[in-house]
Scaffold this motif. Sequence first.
Motif, short mmCIF file in Angstrom:
data_model
loop_
_atom_site.label_atom_id
_atom_site.label_comp_id
_atom_site.label_asym_id
_atom_site.label_seq_id
_atom_site.Cartn_x
_atom_site.Cartn_y
_atom_site.Cartn_z
N LEU A 1 -4.88 14.43 -3.91
CA LEU A 1 -5.00 13.78 -5.22
C LEU A 1 -6.35 13.12 -5.44
CD1 LEU A 1 -1.38 12.34 -5.41
CD2 LEU A 1 -2.31 14.15 -6.84
N THR A 2 -6.93 12.52 -4.38
CA THR A 2 -8.22 11.85 -4.57
C THR A 2 -9.36 12.87 -4.65
OG1 THR A 2 -8.46 11.53 -2.18
CG2 THR A 2 -7.55 9.69 -3.45
N GLY A 3 -9.11 14.12 -4.23
CA GLY A 3 -10.14 15.15 -4.27
C GLY A 3 -10.24 15.86 -5.60
N ARG A 4 -9.33 15.53 -6.53
CA ARG A 4 -9.31 16.22 -7.82
C ARG A 4 -10.49 15.75 -8.69
NH1 ARG A 4 -3.69 16.30 -10.93
NH2 ARG A 4 -3.95 14.05 -10.72
N ARG A 5 -11.14 16.68 -9.35
CA ARG A 5 -12.20 16.37 -10.30
C ARG A 5 -11.93 17.13 -11.59
NH1 ARG A 5 -12.62 13.38 -6.77
NH2 ARG A 5 -14.42 12.73 -5.54
N VAL A 6 -12.17 16.49 -12.72
CA VAL A 6 -11.90 17.15 -14.00
C VAL A 6 -13.15 17.15 -14.88
CG1 VAL A 6 -9.42 16.66 -14.05
CG2 VAL A 6 -11.02 14.97 -14.96
N ALA B 1 -11.31 21.59 -17.61
CA ALA B 1 -11.13 22.38 -16.38
C ALA B 1 -10.93 21.43 -15.19
CB ALA B 1 -12.35 23.26 -16.14
N SER B 2 -10.14 21.88 -14.21
CA SER B 2 -9.79 21.02 -13.08
C SER B 2 -10.24 21.68 -11.77
CB SER B 2 -8.27 20.81 -13.08
OG SER B 2 -7.91 19.91 -12.07
N TYR B 3 -10.74 20.86 -10.85
CA TYR B 3 -11.25 21.36 -9.56
C TYR B 3 -10.75 20.46 -8.44
CZ TYR B 3 -14.51 23.73 -12.68
OH TYR B 3 -15.04 24.50 -13.69
N HIS B 4 -11.01 20.89 -7.22
CA HIS B 4 -10.74 20.05 -6.05
C HIS B 4 -11.92 20.18 -5.10
CE1 HIS B 4 -8.98 18.31 -2.46
NE2 HIS B 4 -8.07 17.77 -3.25
N ILE B 5 -12.44 19.03 -4.64
CA ILE B 5 -13.68 19.07 -3.85
C ILE B 5 -13.51 19.88 -2.55
CG2 ILE B 5 -14.70 16.96 -4.79
CD1 ILE B 5 -13.63 15.42 -2.41
N GLU B 6 -12.26 19.98 -2.06
CA GLU B 6 -12.03 20.71 -0.81
C GLU B 6 -11.39 22.07 -1.04
OE1 GLU B 6 -9.56 20.10 3.38
OE2 GLU B 6 -9.77 18.42 2.00
N PHE B 7 -10.34 22.11 -1.85
CA PHE B 7 -9.54 23.34 -1.99
C PHE B 7 -10.03 24.27 -3.09
CE2 PHE B 7 -6.51 19.87 -0.74
CZ PHE B 7 -6.51 20.18 0.60
N GLU B 8 -10.67 23.72 -4.12
CA GLU B 8 -11.10 24.55 -5.25
C GLU B 8 -12.38 23.98 -5.86
OE1 GLU B 8 -8.97 26.53 -9.15
OE2 GLU B 8 -7.78 25.23 -7.86
N GLU C 1 -21.29 24.78 -8.19
CA GLU C 1 -22.33 23.76 -7.94
C GLU C 1 -21.63 22.40 -7.90
OE1 GLU C 1 -26.24 21.80 -10.13
OE2 GLU C 1 -25.53 23.77 -10.79
N THR C 2 -21.86 21.65 -6.83
CA THR C 2 -21.17 20.37 -6.64
C THR C 2 -21.31 19.47 -7.86
OG1 THR C 2 -21.62 20.50 -4.28
CG2 THR C 2 -20.98 18.35 -5.12
N GLY C 3 -20.14 19.01 -8.36
CA GLY C 3 -20.14 18.04 -9.45
C GLY C 3 -20.39 18.59 -10.83
N ALA D 1 -20.76 20.76 -17.77
CA ALA D 1 -20.70 19.29 -17.87
C ALA D 1 -20.53 18.68 -16.48
CB ALA D 1 -19.55 18.88 -18.78
N THR D 2 -20.83 17.38 -16.37
CA THR D 2 -20.68 16.66 -15.11
C THR D 2 -19.20 16.31 -14.90
OG1 THR D 2 -22.88 15.73 -15.31
CG2 THR D 2 -21.39 14.63 -13.79
#
Length: 212
Positions: free
Chosen positions: A122-127, A133-140, A144-146, A153-154
């Motif tokens: 849950l803490t790895g989720r980025r939107v 769009a939804s991402y995960h820093i480890e799984f998906e 390009e980072t961020g 968009a950032t």
Amino acid sequence: MEKHILLLGPPGAGKGTQSKRLAEEFGLEHVTTGDALRGNKQMDISEMDTEYDTPGAYMDAGELVPDAVVNKIVEEALSSADGYVLDGYPRNIEQAEVLSSITELDVAILLSVSEEELVDRLTGRRVCPECGASYHIEFEPPAETGVCDECGATLTQRDDDTEETVRDRLRVYEENTEPVVEHYRDRDKLVTVNGETTPGDVFDSIVDVINS
């Protein structure tokens, strides 16, 4: 074959992903409280003696929709479904008892995932604040980072995805839903599936439970 399946599990356990796949695999209605509420925003509930006359009015005001209203909407959704996979309801023992009075479940499947694994997920989720769009820093992760793959968009972390908030959400889930888990265990309806393996393996385990 008509199947009545309930998926239980904490936030981050993968209920949404697995529910969608099950609905497709077995030709079932995927019933979530969020979708049911959105689909019935204008339902007339004036006879229920509630503060507002429609579920949408609660949602527009940013208030929790009362259990009695949620129960009625879920009953409406299930009444028109030949078979279903239910995800996100019941959230407490009162809702579980209402559910028992309106339908007969074949099985309640609990996705078991450790707290530390849930916090990681849950803490790895980025939107993406622009396109959603939804991402995960480890799984998906994005290419390009961020940065959002879709629109550039950032990416941001939602307020409710910080570790402190996540642990708080898990504690609230535990308090409310543990009695629900016991409710189905006492009725021999509960089967626990390891939710920490790959999504494909988790799905295969759930299918084995349903077919047995």
